[in-house]
Scaffold this motif. Structure first.
Motif, PDB file in Angstrom:
ATOM      1  N   UNK A 154     -47.189 -22.172 -21.593  1.00 31.11           N
ATOM      2  CA  UNK A 154     -47.335 -23.368 -20.754  1.00 31.11           C
ATOM      3  C   UNK A 154     -48.511 -23.161 -19.805  1.00 31.11           C
ATOM      4  N   UNK A 155     -49.572 -23.951 -20.032  1.00 34.98           N
ATOM      5  CA  UNK A 155     -50.803 -23.809 -19.253  1.00 34.98           C
ATOM      6  C   UNK A 155     -51.112 -25.105 -18.517  1.00 34.98           C
ATOM      7  N   UNK A 156     -51.814 -24.980 -17.405  1.00 31.04           N
ATOM      8  CA  UNK A 156     -52.264 -26.156 -16.650  1.00 31.04           C
ATOM      9  C   UNK A 156     -53.665 -26.528 -17.125  1.00 31.04           C
ATOM     10  N   UNK A 157     -54.648 -26.500 -16.260  1.00 33.09           N
ATOM     11  CA  UNK A 157     -56.023 -26.855 -16.616  1.00 33.09           C
ATOM     12  C   UNK A 157     -56.678 -25.685 -17.353  1.00 33.09           C
ATOM     13  N   UNK A 158     -57.250 -25.972 -18.519  1.00 28.31           N
ATOM     14  CA  UNK A 158     -57.951 -24.952 -19.301  1.00 28.31           C
ATOM     15  C   UNK A 158     -59.452 -25.102 -19.050  1.00 28.31           C
ATOM     16  N   UNK A 193     -55.600 -39.026  -3.825  1.00 31.51           N
ATOM     17  CA  UNK A 193     -54.944 -37.944  -3.093  1.00 31.51           C
ATOM     18  C   UNK A 193     -54.645 -36.748  -3.991  1.00 31.51           C
ATOM     19  N   UNK A 194     -54.606 -36.942  -5.333  1.00 34.22           N
ATOM     20  CA  UNK A 194     -54.267 -35.820  -6.198  1.00 34.22           C
ATOM     21  C   UNK A 194     -55.328 -34.717  -6.188  1.00 34.22           C
ATOM     22  N   UNK A 195     -56.493 -34.961  -5.592  1.00 37.91           N
ATOM     23  CA  UNK A 195     -57.470 -33.865  -5.536  1.00 37.91           C
ATOM     24  C   UNK A 195     -56.993 -32.756  -4.603  1.00 37.91           C
ATOM     25  N   UNK A 196     -55.937 -33.023  -3.819  1.00 38.64           N
ATOM     26  CA  UNK A 196     -55.378 -31.998  -2.941  1.00 38.64           C
ATOM     27  C   UNK A 196     -54.217 -31.249  -3.584  1.00 38.64           C
ATOM     28  N   UNK A 197     -53.880 -31.596  -4.808  1.00 38.27           N
ATOM     29  CA  UNK A 197     -52.793 -30.924  -5.522  1.00 38.27           C
ATOM     30  C   UNK A 197     -53.223 -29.528  -5.953  1.00 38.27           C
ATOM     31  N   UNK A 205     -55.369 -19.809  -7.534  1.00 33.09           N
ATOM     32  CA  UNK A 205     -54.545 -20.985  -7.241  1.00 33.09           C
ATOM     33  C   UNK A 205     -55.290 -21.792  -6.190  1.00 33.09           C
ATOM     34  N   UNK A 206     -55.630 -23.020  -6.526  1.00 30.33           N
ATOM     35  CA  UNK A 206     -56.475 -23.814  -5.638  1.00 30.33           C
ATOM     36  C   UNK A 206     -56.299 -25.294  -5.923  1.00 30.33           C
ATOM     37  N   UNK A 207     -56.828 -26.131  -5.053  1.00 27.17           N
ATOM     38  CA  UNK A 207     -56.723 -27.577  -5.255  1.00 27.17           C
ATOM     39  C   UNK A 207     -57.835 -28.056  -6.170  1.00 27.17           C
ATOM     40  N   UNK A 208     -57.673 -29.287  -6.645  1.00 33.21           N
ATOM     41  CA  UNK A 208     -58.693 -29.856  -7.529  1.00 33.21           C
ATOM     42  C   UNK A 208     -60.016 -30.017  -6.779  1.00 33.21           C
ATOM     43  N   UNK A 209     -59.957 -30.374  -5.498  1.00 33.65           N
ATOM     44  CA  UNK A 209     -61.201 -30.513  -4.754  1.00 33.65           C
ATOM     45  C   UNK A 209     -61.867 -29.147  -4.547  1.00 33.65           C
ATOM     46  N   UNK A 210     -61.064 -28.089  -4.419  1.00 30.46           N
ATOM     47  CA  UNK A 210     -61.633 -26.741  -4.375  1.00 30.46           C
ATOM     48  C   UNK A 210     -62.344 -26.420  -5.686  1.00 30.46           C
ATOM     49  N   UNK A 211     -61.739 -26.846  -6.807  1.00 31.16           N
ATOM     50  CA  UNK A 211     -62.354 -26.598  -8.112  1.00 31.16           C
ATOM     51  C   UNK A 211     -63.692 -27.319  -8.225  1.00 31.16           C
ATOM     52  N   UNK A 212     -63.769 -28.562  -7.721  1.00 32.28           N
ATOM     53  CA  UNK A 212     -65.030 -29.292  -7.786  1.00 32.28           C
ATOM     54  C   UNK A 212     -66.101 -28.608  -6.942  1.00 32.28           C
ATOM     55  N   UNK A 213     -65.709 -28.115  -5.789  1.00 34.81           N
ATOM     56  CA  UNK A 213     -66.681 -27.428  -4.938  1.00 34.81           C
ATOM     57  C   UNK A 213     -67.118 -26.102  -5.554  1.00 34.81           C
ATOM     58  N   UNK A 214     -66.186 -25.400  -6.178  1.00 34.44           N
ATOM     59  CA  UNK A 214     -66.538 -24.140  -6.844  1.00 34.44           C
ATOM     60  C   UNK A 214     -67.457 -24.409  -8.030  1.00 34.44           C
ATOM     61  N   UNK A 215     -67.168 -25.476  -8.775  1.00 30.69           N
ATOM     62  CA  UNK A 215     -68.054 -25.824  -9.890  1.00 30.69           C
ATOM     63  C   UNK A 215     -69.462 -26.094  -9.378  1.00 30.69           C
ATOM     64  N   UNK A 247     -50.396 -35.186 -10.502  1.00 31.74           N
ATOM     65  CA  UNK A 247     -49.616 -35.664  -9.356  1.00 31.74           C
ATOM     66  C   UNK A 247     -48.804 -34.544  -8.724  1.00 31.74           C
ATOM     67  N   UNK A 248     -48.363 -33.589  -9.560  1.00 32.54           N
ATOM     68  CA  UNK A 248     -47.481 -32.532  -9.066  1.00 32.54           C
ATOM     69  C   UNK A 248     -48.198 -31.182  -9.087  1.00 32.54           C
ATOM     70  N   UNK A 249     -47.789 -30.319  -8.204  1.00 30.60           N
ATOM     71  CA  UNK A 249     -48.326 -28.967  -8.156  1.00 30.60           C
ATOM     72  C   UNK A 249     -47.857 -28.188  -9.379  1.00 30.60           C
TER      73      UNK A 249
END
Length: 503
Positions: free
Chosen positions: A153-157, A182-186, A221-231, A276-278
């Motif tokens: 069971x994987x989340x974002x690949x 708001x889901x960018x903070x998940x 483990x990080x939020x989606x907005x963290x992922x965008x900034x890291x990208x 929507x969910x963590x």
């Protein structure tokens, strides 16, 4: 050789998809034999491994073809889903999983391996998105099959070509300022495709008493907005400004994603709904059974760098033929969807030339410097002057030798990145640009034996400025690149006629 060490016979479904197409060569490299079940086997013929794997035609919803494909198999990989096929995709997934489970048991398959979605803890199943709910149900059906099953069971690949990563890539590249749902903070726990594939291969040899689901994720483990900034940081983009707002529903969010990115809306919506969910791993039990790489799982930054390697190395994307080029699990495949692999603009020209390949190559290799660029001298001079004005190298460097080039030579505001004498010249731009650019010139013969000149300009934009630059200069491509193609062909033909006139 003990029974535990012998090569296994593996059935892979979904080989025309993202993960399946990357799993097959990993299984082959591990010494196993592979059979692929595909509705359209022709889609697999361009894979480098196509000649080493067996392919059979069939569909997971067709009992007869699944039964035939299962015959003699030790391990069966279930890597298909009906996501994006319509509103009844849950019922299709349910039916296909039941058929797969029944036929695996009937054929005596010793292990099923399935990649599902990581579900949030403490959230009831009816609250899940239809996408995650269906993935969960499929896993439950396979676990109840009577065949030992491993459900990963994987989340974002994170990998070039994966829908989740391409959505992240396009959103970050194209929007320096984002008003986001708001889901960018998940919080989520992404995992590199390399590590997913390693686990999938390792699961083939799990003990037969293991029949369970495993949470799999990377070290971050990080939020989606963290992922965008890291990208943005890894890709060399300016820091993104992200302004979350609570008003965008999943439907509106998917429309927004569809507008900004080329990821199809039917695929974007379930991906958005799943955020929507963590989704965080609650256990790491898989480590007890499948040893990880010595250096550990890839961090998000390293996974992004691997996924962007195509652009950084200018390798796969800029070859006329990459069939023999070595590949990594994160590299693009011929069967990846058109929207995968990031933004790469191309201008492709081709022309038949009434001259020998040798005469055409002499013109190609002598390009630049005093010979110029065979089109719109004023435009090339203006571009060189503008580059000098902003601190670039301009056209003042010329070339080392008037007729011969070698890898590493500077050539006006280009540098020779690759040269295959008589066949290919690839130049990498060193002018100041909001992106990376290459110019390829190739000499070949067609099926009728005629000489053919092929030319490609490629541009990988950095951020919104890069996209604006490409479309700003696109109206001039016909004059610049089209004229270049015509004039190079004419110069080769003229050179070929001179010996004839001398006689």
């Amino acid at each position: 050789m003990t029974d535990e060490d012998r090569p296994l016979r593996c059935l892979v479904t979904g080989a025309t998809g993202y993960l399946g197409g990357r799993l097959v060569p990993e299984l082959l490299a591990a010494g196993h034999s592979v059979r692929c079940l595909a509705r359209s086997p022709g889609k697999l013929r361009d894979h480098p491994w196509a000649g080493r794997a067996e392919t059979v035609r069939g569909d997971v919803t067709d009992e007869v073809s699944v039964r035939a494909a299962m015959e003699g198999m030790d391990v069966a990989y279930y890597l298909v889903h009906a996501l994006g096929t319509g509103r009844d995709f849950e019922e299709r997934d349910r039916r296909a999983a039941r058929i797969f489970a029944e036929q695996a048991r009937a054929a005596g398959v010793r292990r099923i391996v399935y990649l599902g979605g990581l579900t949030p803890s403490g959230v009831s199943e009816h609250e899940l998105s239809p996408h995650l709910r269906s993935r969960t149900e499929v896993g439950r059906i396979l676990l109840a099959s009577g065949v030992p099953t491993a459900v990963l069971r994987a989340a974002v690949i994170i990998g070039s070509g994966s829908a989740s990563f391409e959505m992240l890539r396009y959103l970050t590249e194209r929007l320096p300022v984002m008003v986001t749902p708001s889901w960018v903070r998940t919080r989520i726990q992404p995992i590199a495709v390399r590590d997913v594939l390693s686990l999938l291969v390792g699961c083939a040899r799990l003990p037969y008493d293991v029949n369970r689901a495993f949470d799999v994720g990377g070290p971050d483990i990080l939020t989606y907005q963290d992922m965008m900034r890291r990208y943005a940081a890894v890709a060399g983009l300016p820091r993104r400004v992200i302004l979350p707002v609570p008003l965008l529903t999943p439907r509106l969010s998917s429309l927004w994603v569809g507008l900004v990115t080329p990821v199809p809306g039917a695929l974007a919506r379930p991906l958005v709904e799943s955020l929507k969910h963590e989704v965080i791993c609650t256990e790491r039990d898989i480590d007890r059974y499948v040893p990880g790489p010595p250096e550990g799982p890839l961090t998000l930054d390293r996974a992004i760098r691997l996924a962007l390697r195509r652009v950084q190395d200018a390798d796969v994307a800029t070859r006329w033929s990459s069939a023999s080029a070595p590949r990594a699990p994160s590299d693009p495949l011929p069967t990846d969807p058109d929207w995968a692999g990031g933004s790469l603009y191309t201008d492709h020209r081709e022309r038949t030339v009434a001259a020998s390949p040798q005469a055409l190559w002499r013109v190609v290799e002598a390009i630049g410097g005093e010979h110029g660029w065979y089109s719109s001298p004023l435009a090339w001079s203006l571009r060189g002057w503008l580059d000098t004005l902003v601190g670039g190298v301009g056209l003042r460097r010329g070339r080392r030798d008037a007729t011969r080039l070698r890898v590493g030579d500077s050539l006006d505001f280009w540098r020779v990145e690759e040269i295959e004498p008589g066949r290919l010249l690839r130049l990498r731009a060193e002018m100041r640009l909001p992106g990376l650019a290459w110019l390829e010139m190739a000499v070949a013969r067609d099926t009728q034996g005629r000489t053919v000149y092929r030319q490609r300009a490629l541009f990988h934009p950095h951020g919104l400025a890069g996209h604006a630059y490409w479309w700003g200069v696109a109206p001039f491509h016909a004059a610049v690149f089209g004229g270049m193609t015509r004039n190079i062909a004419a110069a080769a033909e003229s050179a070929a006629e001179e010996p004839a006139r001398a006689h």
